[in-house]
Scaffold this active site. Sequence first.
Site, PDB file in Angstrom:
ATOM      1  N   GLY A   1       6.305  -2.291   4.411  1.00 42.11           N
ATOM      2  CA  GLY A   1       6.261  -3.045   5.660  1.00 42.11           C
ATOM      3  C   GLY A   1       7.479  -3.923   5.844  1.00 42.11           C
TER       4      GLY A   1
ATOM      5  CD  GLU B   1       4.721   2.154   2.932  1.00 35.39           C
ATOM      6  OE1 GLU B   1       5.642   2.812   2.391  1.00 35.39           O
ATOM      7  OE2 GLU B   1       4.936   1.162   3.644  1.00 35.39           O
TER       8      GLU B   1
END
Length: 697
Positions: A102, A125
């Site tokens: 992020g 991720e």
Amino acid sequence: MSANYETRGDVAVITLDNPPVNGLGLATRRGIVAGLESAQADPAIKAIVLTGAGKAFSGGADIREFGKPEALAEPNLLSVIAVVEGSAKPVVAAIHSVAMGGGLELALGCHYRVTAPGAQVAMPEVKIGLVPGAGGTQRLPRVLGVENALNLIVSGEPVKSELLAQLPGQQLFQKVIDGDLLEGALTYARSIADARPLPRVRDLKVTHPNADAYFQFARNTVKAVARHYPAPPRCVDCVEQSLKLKFDDGMRYERDAFVSLMLTPECKALRHAFFAERAASKIPDVPADTPLRPIRKLAVIGAGTMGGGISMNFLNAGLPVVILETKQEALDRGVATIRKNYEAQVKKGKLKDDKYQQRMALLSTTLRYDDLKDADMVIEAVFEDMDVKEKVFRTLDEVMKPGAILATNTSTLDVDRIAAFTKRPQDVIGTHFFSPANVMKLLEVVRGKATAKDVLATVMDLGKKIRKTCVVSGVCDGFIGNRMIEQYSRQAGFLLEEGCTPEQVDKAIERFGFAMGPFRMGDLAGNDVGWYIRKRRYVEKPDLRYSKTADLLCEMGRFGQKTGAGWYDYHAGKRDAIPSPVVVKMIEDHRKSLGITPRRISDDEIVHRLVYSLVNEGAKIVEEGIALRASDIDMVYLTGYGFPVWRGGPMCYADTVGLFNVVQAMKRFAANPHDDAGFWQPAPLLARLAAEGKTFS
Ligand code: NAI
């Protein structure tokens, strides 16, 4: 507010400040938006710099929010990025140290990005079973090109910022700043302050000269490697759509992929493992700020299989080690093995020659206990024999300096008894390494009745320094891992008696995902090891039922790979396990002697009997407080026993199946006359959780 706002002349600076890595938690997200609003409202401000305090630009999502409502609360990350991208004044991301997940997606929402060299840039991720969820798969191809972006996204591995900045045509970084990052970023911000229109990554075009062929190739390659993991192929799909769809449609595609992956058992298992690893280092009654004992020098007793491997861990971490043996030959043999291991790494290009020399220079050997006097910690790895251990510990008690930590690598003996050989049981602890000790990640840290808290904290910290996954175990026979594997092995023996071949059992559990089935494992470790343990242990427990096939195998001299024959046959110098007609005949004869008519046993039954035998013993271990939590057991099995990571460990797997279903299956197994009904008596904790519809986690 965990983002700070200040002005530097005509530039506003928003600094993420949420230690340790500026995770994008709700307060931080709110802080970014508030900072942007202040900057828009101030007519003196012409540009905005977004950076991170301390050790990171941003490490991405705040893992403390995982699974909590704050994680989704507005402004969520997508909304924050939309605000950044829509800012009427240019926003420059000033990246240093770490920009991951992020954090990187946030930077991609900025109009410009500058970086200090050496920043670790990654989209990790995929490692927890997901695709990036805030535009990473759509924006990264736009600034790095399809192939470089996909490599980053599908591997999850970090790449240094200055290397990315050198890629031809890249638009990820507009500038690499060598000196003071903030000063450089301010100067850069002033240089672009008046440029319009503001560049947005979403407006860039993604192209590839041979898209269809490339994505087909990528998909085939990724599928072959990813096998049990659904996320990597989805990364390929998302990046492909960045090229085919309009930006907003691509974003929707990414979101759908993210949400559907989130619900897969593989993603749940990977997230479980991620949090289990962090949880394992926490000990409820030992505060994180417990003062540690300094460990600057180690001693190891015994230069055998384990002593050598254990020593290498500390040499690798730059800590001096002195090894003690009873005979010079044993020392020479031990040191030669360490050299051989390092030289193999040098040959493969995994270790530089000068590093190898540095490590060897940290190693010394001795035959005299007097030379251990200045060691801060000693690890005993002599023969597994209480009398030998007693002599060693009585001597250590006499020679070691006060406060030195005395550790034993015993795999089966009582650590409390060993501690009682000394006048300082508070300084005694078990460090149960796994073989090969220089390779295996797992370290069971065995807390004795008297072990002092600072000793425990020091050993956990040291374990981290040598890059082990440390799991605390109480004292019991076999600690966590081996106590459970004993039940698994007993079940494997019963399966042979009822009709399976070793090959059938191994294949079934290997298809389930174990690195190696119980019989191939036995051949690798040496079947004689278990034989000696059984001889000793089962004398104490005459009523305990187990299959004698393993004893019969050892009586045939078939100890495994080291004797060229075990459950399987082996060709000289090769490790391929070849099914052995002699062994199959031995099992058949034994079966006949028991009066059992063989039946066909399904792979499902094999897998469930083996795995649930782990689960049931695991439940007892949690209930007795030997393990601090069920997820610690999963860590032991994921890092020490080759349990498939995408299933999250035995306890997580049982949760996924549903504990009610596990108990039902155990009842069916208990009704089998050739199995051991007592074996399948559900552990009280398991029975209770199943009845209440709860899970281990
Ligand atoms: P090993 O037989 O390879 O090595 C033992 C070494 O200790 C030998 O070199 C021997 O000369 C030396 N030794 C014996 N008595 C001694 C004494 N009084 N003073 C100094 N040195 C002495 O045994 P291994 O496999 O390294 O096992 C060592 C310990 O580690 C045992 O307690 C074993 O249960 C434990 N362990 C072994 C594992 C394995 O896979 N081999 C795994 C985990 C623990």
